[in-house]
Write a protein that holds these residues in place. Structure first.
Motif, PDB file in Angstrom:
ATOM      1  N   UNK A 255     -13.372  -1.414  -1.517  1.00  0.00           N
ATOM      2  CA  UNK A 255     -14.484  -2.269  -1.131  1.00  0.00           C
ATOM      3  C   UNK A 255     -15.768  -1.466  -1.267  1.00  0.00           C
ATOM      4  N   UNK A 256     -16.855  -2.173  -1.531  1.00  0.00           N
ATOM      5  CA  UNK A 256     -18.158  -1.530  -1.647  1.00  0.00           C
ATOM      6  C   UNK A 256     -19.028  -1.987  -0.488  1.00  0.00           C
ATOM      7  N   UNK A 257     -19.431  -1.061   0.343  1.00  0.00           N
ATOM      8  CA  UNK A 257     -20.251  -1.378   1.509  1.00  0.00           C
ATOM      9  C   UNK A 257     -21.704  -1.013   1.237  1.00  0.00           C
ATOM     10  N   UNK A 258     -22.585  -2.013   1.339  1.00  0.00           N
ATOM     11  CA  UNK A 258     -24.012  -1.744   1.214  1.00  0.00           C
ATOM     12  C   UNK A 258     -24.514  -1.219   2.566  1.00  0.00           C
ATOM     13  N   UNK A 259     -25.688  -0.572   2.602  1.00  0.00           N
ATOM     14  CA  UNK A 259     -26.181   0.010   3.859  1.00  0.00           C
ATOM     15  C   UNK A 259     -26.226  -0.971   5.025  1.00  0.00           C
ATOM     16  N   UNK A 260     -26.630  -2.230   4.778  1.00  0.00           N
ATOM     17  CA  UNK A 260     -26.695  -3.203   5.874  1.00  0.00           C
ATOM     18  C   UNK A 260     -25.315  -3.463   6.455  1.00  0.00           C
ATOM     19  N   UNK A 261     -24.307  -3.596   5.611  1.00  0.00           N
ATOM     20  CA  UNK A 261     -22.951  -3.841   6.104  1.00  0.00           C
ATOM     21  C   UNK A 261     -22.422  -2.663   6.903  1.00  0.00           C
ATOM     22  N   UNK A 262     -22.822  -1.461   6.550  1.00  0.00           N
ATOM     23  CA  UNK A 262     -22.367  -0.273   7.275  1.00  0.00           C
ATOM     24  C   UNK A 262     -22.859  -0.255   8.728  1.00  0.00           C
ATOM     25  N   UNK A 263     -23.933  -0.993   8.997  1.00  0.00           N
ATOM     26  CA  UNK A 263     -24.434  -1.041  10.373  1.00  0.00           C
ATOM     27  C   UNK A 263     -23.419  -1.674  11.320  1.00  0.00           C
ATOM     28  N   UNK A 264     -22.501  -2.474  10.794  1.00  0.00           N
ATOM     29  CA  UNK A 264     -21.521  -3.187  11.610  1.00  0.00           C
ATOM     30  C   UNK A 264     -20.260  -2.357  11.868  1.00  0.00           C
ATOM     31  N   UNK A 265     -20.221  -1.158  11.341  1.00  0.00           N
ATOM     32  CA  UNK A 265     -19.043  -0.315  11.505  1.00  0.00           C
ATOM     33  C   UNK A 265     -18.828   0.054  12.970  1.00  0.00           C
ATOM     34  N   UNK A 266     -17.608  -0.149  13.435  1.00  0.00           N
ATOM     35  CA  UNK A 266     -17.164   0.323  14.741  1.00  0.00           C
ATOM     36  C   UNK A 266     -15.993   1.271  14.532  1.00  0.00           C
ATOM     37  N   UNK A 267     -15.614   1.955  15.610  1.00  0.00           N
ATOM     38  CA  UNK A 267     -14.464   2.843  15.506  1.00  0.00           C
ATOM     39  C   UNK A 267     -13.520   2.602  16.674  1.00  0.00           C
ATOM     40  N   UNK A 268     -12.235   2.509  16.348  1.00  0.00           N
ATOM     41  CA  UNK A 268     -11.193   2.369  17.363  1.00  0.00           C
ATOM     42  C   UNK A 268     -10.065   3.321  16.984  1.00  0.00           C
ATOM     43  N   UNK A 269      -9.487   3.960  17.991  1.00  0.00           N
ATOM     44  CA  UNK A 269      -8.473   4.975  17.719  1.00  0.00           C
ATOM     45  C   UNK A 269      -7.286   4.424  16.941  1.00  0.00           C
ATOM     46  N   UNK A 270      -6.970   3.136  17.121  1.00  0.00           N
ATOM     47  CA  UNK A 270      -5.775   2.577  16.480  1.00  0.00           C
ATOM     48  C   UNK A 270      -6.030   2.070  15.059  1.00  0.00           C
ATOM     49  N   UNK A 271      -7.257   1.656  14.765  1.00  0.00           N
ATOM     50  CA  UNK A 271      -7.520   1.094  13.435  1.00  0.00           C
ATOM     51  C   UNK A 271      -8.652   1.820  12.714  1.00  0.00           C
ATOM     52  N   UNK A 272      -9.096   2.950  13.266  1.00  0.00           N
ATOM     53  CA  UNK A 272     -10.139   3.714  12.611  1.00  0.00           C
ATOM     54  C   UNK A 272     -11.445   2.952  12.550  1.00  0.00           C
ATOM     55  N   UNK A 273     -12.223   3.188  11.495  1.00  0.00           N
ATOM     56  CA  UNK A 273     -13.449   2.426  11.293  1.00  0.00           C
ATOM     57  C   UNK A 273     -13.098   1.002  10.877  1.00  0.00           C
ATOM     58  N   UNK A 274     -13.844   0.040  11.415  1.00  0.00           N
ATOM     59  CA  UNK A 274     -13.587  -1.348  11.053  1.00  0.00           C
ATOM     60  C   UNK A 274     -14.863  -2.173  11.134  1.00  0.00           C
ATOM     61  N   UNK A 275     -14.849  -3.300  10.422  1.00  0.00           N
ATOM     62  CA  UNK A 275     -15.940  -4.272  10.438  1.00  0.00           C
ATOM     63  C   UNK A 275     -15.331  -5.642  10.664  1.00  0.00           C
ATOM     64  N   UNK A 276     -15.974  -6.441  11.520  1.00  0.00           N
ATOM     65  CA  UNK A 276     -15.543  -7.819  11.729  1.00  0.00           C
ATOM     66  C   UNK A 276     -16.572  -8.769  11.124  1.00  0.00           C
ATOM     67  N   UNK A 277     -16.072  -9.736  10.355  1.00  0.00           N
ATOM     68  CA  UNK A 277     -16.938 -10.740   9.736  1.00  0.00           C
ATOM     69  C   UNK A 277     -16.397 -12.121  10.062  1.00  0.00           C
ATOM     70  N   UNK A 278     -17.283 -13.119  10.019  1.00  0.00           N
ATOM     71  CA  UNK A 278     -16.845 -14.503  10.215  1.00  0.00           C
ATOM     72  C   UNK A 278     -17.497 -15.380   9.161  1.00  0.00           C
ATOM     73  N   UNK A 279     -16.687 -16.271   8.551  1.00  0.00           N
ATOM     74  CA  UNK A 279     -17.184 -17.204   7.539  1.00  0.00           C
ATOM     75  C   UNK A 279     -17.026 -18.633   8.061  1.00  0.00           C
TER      76      UNK A 279
END
Length: 375
Positions: free
Chosen positions: A152-176
């Motif tokens: 996947x290619x993450x643009x700088x704006x999308x990287x702002x949504x990055x969270x971190x959890x010990x079980x799933x590492x870095x992650x982003x949640x989106x809704x369509x």
């Protein structure tokens, strides 16, 4: 906006199956923004969902951005989703009036962000919520995250949504709102400055809990040999499109009498908090390997910070994962080397020898490296 107040200050919400009839009935009476107090108009056409709109957004700090039909539709979906199991307020006005989350449920402030905003504004809003004791829950609602083959290619704006959890590492949640799907990109691992490996899980809004939860496979679909291949491709592209004499990393490599293609395998490895640095791992890990004396974590962190301050490295802005810093990435790298019980070895003497050493390295250390990417 979906919420306003009438002339008596009574809240009015345009939600539910009768929202359009309600909006048509309210068109003849004045309504006001509960934030700035200015007059708003009712919009109830055949295309967009019913909503209130400012005549001018210039005077309202909370609604300084025009809300797209996608944002309005998604916000309404999320409100219905949350209120199935929890109490919630649409566009709740916080006490001092400086912020107004899309939805407030208990201490969770939901922000559904479809349009691009600056990193400074994103961080400021996040910090203000945290200072009030609220948990900011940012959901990405913009264009779909781009896929590049298996990456996947993450643009700088999308990287702002990055969270971190010990079980799933870095992650982003989106809704369509078009598909009614949550998309969770988890176990995100940088491969180049722009490309990442990630697992994707799609969950229908009717099946998602609030607060959200998700389960990813414990098996990482990660190949260290593929990572090394992408590292070579990145070096190829970088040398082709940039001037090696002015590029800080390549200049440092050549000044040390070394070849970027033949660097030891321990330089340029994936580490858990590597997303905190917007450069290829081979860049910042070369600086650590080339400049270190004691091999300590503090020394490695200081080297990385110094290179950031001189502009040779870029720090990633991740307001939702504040513990993941460039210093933590440096610490993770040193701890990885300690875990593998190895020192930085000499470089390869030829590309043929380099390929053989990488194959041996993968056989010996791939599992340990992957295990350290996710707890």
């Amino acid at each position: 906006m979906l919420a306003a107040v009438d002339a008596n200050g009574i809240p009015v919400l345009l939600a539910g199956p009768d929202a359009k009839n309600t909006a048509l009935r309210l068109k003849q009476t004045p309504h006001f923004c509960p934030q700035c107090g200015r007059l708003v108009v009712v919009r109830a056409g055949d295309v967009n969902i019913p909503h209130f709109a400012h005549e001018s957004y210039a005077f309202c700090h909370s609604f300084s951005e025009h809300e797209s039909p996608r944002h309005l539709s998604g916000k309404l979906d999320l409100f219905k989703w949350i209120t199935r199991t929890h109490e919630a307020q649409m566009e709740a006005r916080l006490p001092d009036g400086s912020q107004r989350p899309d939805i407030l449920s208990g201490t969770i402030a939901v922000e559904y962000q479809c349009s691009t905003i600056s990193a400074s504004l994103f961080r400021s809003r996040t910090e203000k919520y945290c200072a009030r004791g609220l948990n900011p829950f940012w959901l990405y609602g913009g264009p779909a995250i781009e896929r590049k083959g298996r990456f996947i290619k993450l643009i700088p704006f999308q990287r702002l949504f990055l969270r971190y959890h010990a079980k799933i590492g870095f992650y982003i949640m989106a809704y369509c709102p078009d598909t009614k799907l949550f998309s969770i990109y988890g176990q995100i691992t940088p491969v180049t400055p722009s490309l990442c490996l990630a697992d994707r899980l799609d969950v229908n809004i009717t099946e998602m809990t609030f607060p959200p939860s998700s389960v990813f496979s414990k098996d990482r679909h990660f190949s260290l040999s593929a990572f090394f291949d992408e590292k070579r491709k990145w070096i190829d592209r970088s040398l082709y499109y940039s001037n090696a004499r002015t590029h800080p990393f390549f200049r440092a490599v050549y000044e040390s009498g070394r070849n970027p293609y033949l660097l030891s395998e321990e330089i340029g490895l994936p580490v858990r908090s590597g997303m905190a640095i917007r450069n290829h791992p081979v860049e910042w890990q070369f600086y650590i390997a080339n400049e270190r004396k004691s091999g300590s974590i503090d020394e490695a962190a200081a080297i990385v910070r110094s290179r950031i301050e001189t502009g040779h490295l870029k720090e990633a802005i991740m307001p939702l994962a504040p513990s993941m810093t460039p210093e933590q990435a440096a610490a993770d790298y040193v701890m990885l080397l300690n875990d593998l019980k190895m020192e930085i070895r000499t470089d390869s003497k030829s590309m043929g020898g380099k390929v053989q050493r990488e194959e041996q390295f993968c056989l010996a250390y791939e599992k340990q490296i992957i295990d350290r990417l996710i707890f």
